[in-house]
Design a protein around this motif. Structure first.
Motif, PDB file in Angstrom:
ATOM      1  N   GLU A  63       0.833  -1.205   0.000  1.00 11.54           N
ATOM      2  CA  GLU A  63       0.000   0.000   0.000  1.00 11.54           C
ATOM      3  C   GLU A  63       0.872   1.261   0.000  1.00 11.54           C
ATOM      4  OE1 GLU A  63      -2.199   2.547  -0.543  1.00 11.54           O
ATOM      5  OE2 GLU A  63      -3.483   0.772  -0.253  1.00 11.54           O
ATOM      6  N   TYR A  75      -5.268   5.150   5.868  1.00 11.96           N
ATOM      7  CA  TYR A  75      -5.270   4.066   6.850  1.00 11.96           C
ATOM      8  C   TYR A  75      -4.991   4.585   8.265  1.00 11.96           C
ATOM      9  CZ  TYR A  75      -5.235   0.733   2.976  1.00 11.96           C
ATOM     10  OH  TYR A  75      -5.553   0.008   1.860  1.00 11.96           O
ATOM     11  N   ARG A  90     -10.335  -2.885   1.474  1.00  8.61           N
ATOM     12  CA  ARG A  90      -9.099  -3.598   1.795  1.00  8.61           C
ATOM     13  C   ARG A  90      -9.065  -4.964   1.106  1.00  8.61           C
ATOM     14  NH1 ARG A  90      -7.237  -1.092   7.217  1.00  8.61           N
ATOM     15  NH2 ARG A  90      -8.761   0.562   7.500  1.00  8.61           N
ATOM     16  N   GLN A 195      -5.046   0.392  11.243  1.00  7.42           N
ATOM     17  CA  GLN A 195      -6.111   1.371  11.464  1.00  7.42           C
ATOM     18  C   GLN A 195      -5.796   2.161  12.731  1.00  7.42           C
ATOM     19  OE1 GLN A 195      -9.867  -0.858  12.412  1.00  7.42           O
ATOM     20  NE2 GLN A 195      -8.663  -2.612  11.722  1.00  7.42           N
TER      21      GLN A 195
END
Length: 385
Positions: A63, A75, A90, A195
């Motif tokens: 990512e 994120y 995701r 997260q």
């Protein structure tokens, strides 16, 4: 020496590994996470401290969002959390990014094993960081040109222990059906599930996971004259009073991982007796392939088994250079070990491999490293009998 697999019937014939294109320094990801915790200065300080001390220098991610400025990272956003990627987003990224990594690793493993696609009889695919159907197994069969009749064994959502579990399943297939050639492919994209943290345990879990893939071919050792790892006995065990110490659940914004700080202590308490059972009175082996689930886990195994830094260096090196890749990691450790043994011209040596996952589950397996010349001599001697 007398090998613990003196008459082996299954061996790792080739290993392949793959990492995403994007690498990120541990210090940079620590600052990114700390920036997302501006409203929680205590947590931000804890993040910087735990990221410095967890034994990781570099990680890899599929990512690119993590490489930009903190303001642009969805994120781990600063302030407003309304645009955090959903679990569906995701999974879409996983579906796009997992296959190329798995293919790269699988092709390496098959090439080293001198294995053509039509020779593969079984395919075991492993992942706990993404799911879709038709799955990774189907896509690998198409892209690698495997037989459409290959026996598919998807192993999903089993956590960090699943890579070694798959190796042991492949060993059992070869033992039960001589002539089988099993391709194992593990792909984990852990960074897709980062997260904003709400508690210290979440920060601990985010401090060392990264992305990667690994593959191996397992078959009869007499069919290959490379630096084999012959597979001995092993088993899986659930450790007592530990069910809630490692959990991995589907949330609305990715998978929610919880790792208890008790895990190293639990392993220290129960692992010695399990390894005694595995070894059956034999002396401690020379080689130790320990899944580096974190620095504390490697420290705990080293302490309880009275190991040296030399014994644990492969695990620590993998953790430092790529982080914890969940199920993929144990193959990185075995590959690093085998490459050094080969480059230094080392003799045959016995070993133990171990990996840990939710349950708490411990996967334990004995193996023997067989150098190329020894494997060739054994087959030549067998042919003369």
């Amino acid at each position: 020496m007398t090998s613990i697999t003196s008459n082996p019937a299954a061996a790792i014939l080739g290993i392949g590994t793959a990492l995403p294109a994007h690498s990120i320094a541990q210090a940079d990801i620590a600052e990114l996470i700390a920036s997302s915790l501006q409203d929680s200065p205590d947590l931000a300080r804890f993040a910087r401290r735990i990221f410095r001390s967890c034994g990781v220098d570099t990680r890899y991610t599929c990512e690119p969002s993590y490489l930009g400025s903190p303001e642009d990272c969805r994120y781990l956003p600063i302030g407003d959390h309304s645009n955090i990627p959903t679990t569906k987003e995701r999974m879409d990224t996983y579906k796009r990014e997992a296959l190329p990594l798995g293919l790269q690793a699988a092709k390496q493993a098959m090439n080293e094993a001198s294995m053509s696609p039509e020779q593969i009889t079984h395919l075991i695919t492993v992942s706990c960081t993404g799911q879709y159907l038709p799955g990774l197994d189907v896509m690998l069969i198409r892209q690698l040109g495997l037989s459409p009749r290959v026996n598919r064994l998807p192993l999903i959502f089993q956590g960090c222990a699943a890579g070694l579990k798959a190796i042991q399943m492949a060993r059992d297939v070869v033992l039960g059906a001589p002539g089988s050639q099993v391709l194992v492919v593990c792909v984990e994209l852990c960074s897709l599930h980062f997260q904003p943290a709400k508690e210290r345990e979440a920060l601990f879990a985010a401090s060392f996971f990264g992305d990667g893939a690994a593959s191996c071919v397992i078959g009869s050792p007499k069919e290959h004259h490379s630096n084999n790892m012959n597979l001995g006995r092993g088993y899986s065990v659930l450790l007592p009073d530990s069910t809630e110490d490692m959990t991995w659940e589907v949330g609305n914004t990715g998978y929610d991982l919880y790792l208890s700080p008790r895990i190293p202590k639990l392993l220290g308490t129960h692992l010695k007796s399990e390894l005694a059972l595995l070894l059956g009175g034999d002396k401690l082996p020379e080689l130790w392939a320990i899944h580096p689930g974190g620095r504390g886990i490697v420290d705990s195994v080293q302490e309880v088994m009275n190991l040296t830094e030399e014994h644990t260096k492969f695990s620590r090196d993998v953790l430092r250079n790529v982080g914890n890749l969940s199920s993929v990691t144990i193959m990185f450790v075995l590959n690093a070990m085998r490459q050094e043994m080969k480059s230094e011209g080392r003799e045959e040596a016995d070993g133990v491999a171990m990996a840990f996952g939710p349950g708490l589950t411990a996967e334990l397996m004995r193996f023997t490293y067989i150098p190329a010349y020894a494997a060739a001599n054994k087959e030549q001697n067998h042919a003369l009998l």
